[in-house]
Design a protein around this motif. Structure first.
Motif, PDB file in Angstrom:
ATOM      1  N   SER A   1     121.474 -57.575 -19.971  1.00 25.79           N
ATOM      2  CA  SER A   1     120.784 -58.415 -20.956  1.00 25.79           C
ATOM      3  C   SER A   1     121.304 -58.145 -22.364  1.00 25.79           C
ATOM      4  CB  SER A   1     119.275 -58.223 -20.880  1.00 25.79           C
ATOM      5  OG  SER A   1     118.926 -56.904 -21.191  1.00 25.79           O
TER       6      SER A   1
ATOM      7  N   SER B   1     123.069 -60.954 -24.755  1.00 25.74           N
ATOM      8  CA  SER B   1     122.532 -61.158 -26.110  1.00 25.74           C
ATOM      9  C   SER B   1     123.636 -61.041 -27.153  1.00 25.74           C
ATOM     10  CB  SER B   1     121.436 -60.140 -26.414  1.00 25.74           C
ATOM     11  OG  SER B   1     120.327 -60.362 -25.602  1.00 25.74           O
TER      12      SER B   1
ATOM     13  N   SER C   1     118.642 -62.837 -18.117  1.00 21.24           N
ATOM     14  CA  SER C   1     119.200 -63.473 -19.310  1.00 21.24           C
ATOM     15  C   SER C   1     119.535 -64.948 -19.138  1.00 21.24           C
ATOM     16  CB  SER C   1     120.464 -62.734 -19.754  1.00 21.24           C
ATOM     17  OG  SER C   1     120.160 -61.414 -20.084  1.00 21.24           O
TER      18      SER C   1
ATOM     19  N   ASP D   1     117.823 -67.221 -21.607  1.00 22.39           N
ATOM     20  CA  ASP D   1     118.354 -67.041 -22.966  1.00 22.39           C
ATOM     21  C   ASP D   1     119.716 -67.713 -23.119  1.00 22.39           C
ATOM     22  OD1 ASP D   1     116.132 -65.524 -23.631  1.00 22.39           O
ATOM     23  OD2 ASP D   1     117.115 -63.624 -23.144  1.00 22.39           O
TER      24      ASP D   1
END
Length: 174
Positions: free
Chosen positions: A5, A9, A43, A46
């Motif tokens: 993750s 990011s 993730s 996202d």
């Protein structure tokens, strides 16, 4: 992996905020590496949301230096490829917020796909010949797969009107 993750990011931050287009291209390419929703782990939501937001704001992207100008098209192409990859596997996601987000963004995605399909032009509507072999346009196939995934997702969410709009789009590129 526990660190996955953080990596996703960082890649999204680089893609969104880096002033160096070569870094942004590489970040977009790295985001397209996972082959399945499971490979993105927690993730995936996202990544999908980040890619959509970056595409929505792509026109407001300022070119910081003339050296980046020559990489703008490459960045747009990589970002498109990464988005198509992520959307093509989105229907296999069990994560409800991803599905809700894609329903909410259906209008934007429809416009984006319409522009993408029109960019294919006449040449790509036919099989291309390379070394006396017929090959299908890989971009056309990626678009077809991504729209098909969205149609499946919208039908599962009982958004049949939206699914029909995307079905018309996919039929227009066949």
């Amino acid at each position: 992996m526990d660190w996955a993750s953080s990596v996703f990011s960082i890649l999204l931050l680089l893609l969104r905020d880096s002033s160096n287009f070569k870094i942004r291209i590489q970040a977009a390419a790295a985001l397209a590496v996972p082959a399945s929703v499971l490979d993105y782990g927690e993730s995936f939501s996202d990544v999908i949301q980040g890619l959509v937001h970056i595409l929505e704001n792509q026109g407001s992207d300022h070119i910081a230096s003339p050296s980046n100008f020559k990489y703008r098209v490459a960045l747009e192409n990589q970002l498109t490829s990464t988005m198509l990859h992520a959307l093509s596997i989105a229907s296999s996601s069990d994560h409800e917020p991803v599905k809700d987000f894609l329903v909410k963004k259906a209008s934007f995605l429809e416009d984006w796909f319409r522009a993408l399909c029109s960019s294919l032009g006449e040449k790509s509507c036919q099989a291309e010949v390379e070394n006396n072999k017929f090959i299908e346009n890989p971009k056309k196939e990626m678009i077809h797969n991504a729209i098909g995934s969205l149609i499946q997702l919208y039908n599962c969410r009982k958004n049949h009107a939206i699914a029909q709009k995307f079905d018309k789009l996919v039929n227009s590129i066949q």
